[in-house]
Design a protein around this motif. Structure first.
Motif, PDB file in Angstrom:
ATOM      1  N   VAL A  31     -68.430  40.730 -46.814  1.00 29.43           N
ATOM      2  CA  VAL A  31     -68.428  39.463 -46.554  1.00 29.43           C
ATOM      3  C   VAL A  31     -69.616  38.608 -45.774  1.00 29.43           C
ATOM      4  CG1 VAL A  31     -67.735  37.104 -45.924  1.00 29.43           C
ATOM      5  CG2 VAL A  31     -65.975  39.608 -46.957  1.00 29.43           C
ATOM      6  N   GLU A  32     -69.788  39.681 -44.783  1.00 29.85           N
ATOM      7  CA  GLU A  32     -70.934  39.108 -44.676  1.00 29.85           C
ATOM      8  C   GLU A  32     -72.863  39.221 -45.351  1.00 29.85           C
ATOM      9  OE1 GLU A  32     -72.555  40.171 -39.955  1.00 29.85           O
ATOM     10  OE2 GLU A  32     -70.121  40.027 -39.645  1.00 29.85           O
ATOM     11  N   ALA A  33     -71.874  40.543 -45.517  1.00 27.91           N
ATOM     12  CA  ALA A  33     -73.528  40.571 -46.076  1.00 27.91           C
ATOM     13  C   ALA A  33     -74.040  40.118 -46.916  1.00 27.91           C
ATOM     14  CB  ALA A  33     -73.809  42.226 -46.698  1.00 27.91           C
ATOM     15  N   VAL A  74     -67.805  32.071 -46.950  1.00 25.24           N
ATOM     16  CA  VAL A  74     -67.296  32.901 -46.880  1.00 25.24           C
ATOM     17  C   VAL A  74     -65.443  32.462 -47.120  1.00 25.24           C
ATOM     18  CG1 VAL A  74     -65.207  34.575 -44.808  1.00 25.24           C
ATOM     19  CG2 VAL A  74     -67.933  34.287 -44.252  1.00 25.24           C
ATOM     20  N   ALA A  75     -65.146  31.907 -47.561  1.00 26.51           N
ATOM     21  CA  ALA A  75     -63.403  31.590 -47.893  1.00 26.51           C
ATOM     22  C   ALA A  75     -64.068  32.039 -49.078  1.00 26.51           C
ATOM     23  CB  ALA A  75     -63.833  29.949 -47.442  1.00 26.51           C
ATOM     24  N   PHE A  76     -64.964  31.274 -50.151  1.00 31.69           N
ATOM     25  CA  PHE A  76     -65.441  31.424 -51.031  1.00 31.69           C
ATOM     26  C   PHE A  76     -65.252  33.077 -51.678  1.00 31.69           C
ATOM     27  CE2 PHE A  76     -68.268  31.697 -55.597  1.00 31.69           C
ATOM     28  CZ  PHE A  76     -67.246  30.740 -56.018  1.00 31.69           C
ATOM     29  N   ALA A  77     -66.123  34.062 -50.885  1.00 30.23           N
ATOM     30  CA  ALA A  77     -65.973  35.128 -51.220  1.00 30.23           C
ATOM     31  C   ALA A  77     -64.418  35.647 -51.092  1.00 30.23           C
ATOM     32  CB  ALA A  77     -66.763  35.899 -49.940  1.00 30.23           C
ATOM     33  N   VAL A  84     -58.721  36.111 -56.716  1.00 28.94           N
ATOM     34  CA  VAL A  84     -58.584  35.773 -58.065  1.00 28.94           C
ATOM     35  C   VAL A  84     -58.119  37.001 -58.061  1.00 28.94           C
ATOM     36  CG1 VAL A  84     -60.538  35.634 -59.869  1.00 28.94           C
ATOM     37  CG2 VAL A  84     -60.223  33.848 -58.240  1.00 28.94           C
ATOM     38  N   PRO A  85     -58.499  38.492 -58.153  1.00 27.01           N
ATOM     39  CA  PRO A  85     -58.274  39.566 -58.593  1.00 27.01           C
ATOM     40  C   PRO A  85     -56.502  39.830 -57.912  1.00 27.01           C
ATOM     41  CG  PRO A  85     -59.791  40.274 -57.308  1.00 27.01           C
ATOM     42  CD  PRO A  85     -59.652  38.520 -57.022  1.00 27.01           C
TER      43      PRO A  85
END
Length: 121
Positions: A31-33, A74-77, A84-85
């Motif tokens: 997520v950081e990347a 981050v929240a979106f990622a 979603v999955p």
């Protein structure tokens, strides 16, 4: 004392927690990347993605704004990569495309009852 410590470590909860921490740490790096990529894209479109020098009216709100944008990314990622999955999987299970885990057999239920009765003694 050593036997008690060994029993503590071998409990399912401790092992599950350790696995969760390791997976969570690895996922945090992913997520950081992703945040770095998005911040770089924002920088290419609108200039520097670091707002820490922005001080409208002499109030230092730039650092907060930078962290807020990073949090939203981050929240979106996490939403895209986890929520979603998992929702899709739950929908597939409801439609019957993916079978639910099987219920324990009658033999397993009986053995569980026997085990529980022996523990009470």
């Amino acid at each position: 004392m050593i036997k008690g410590f060994k029993d503590f470590l071998m409990r399912g909860n401790v092992v599950d927690l350790a696995v969760a921490v390791v997976i969570g740490t690895a996922f945090a790096k992913v997520v950081e990347a992703f945040v770095v990529i998005i911040m770089d894209l924002i920088g290419k479109v609108g200039g520097t993605p670091d707002f820490s020098e922005w001080n409208p009216g002499g109030v230092s709100v730039g650092g907060f704004l930078t962290q807020l944008i990073a949090f939203i990314i981050v929240a979106f990622a996490v939403y895209l990569l986890v929520v979603v999955p998992m929702n899709r999987l739950a929908e597939r299970r409801k439609r019957g495309e993916e079978p639910e885990p099987e219920a324990p057999s009658e033999e397993v239920i009986l053995l569980t009852e026997i085990r529980d009765a022996l523990r009470v003694r």
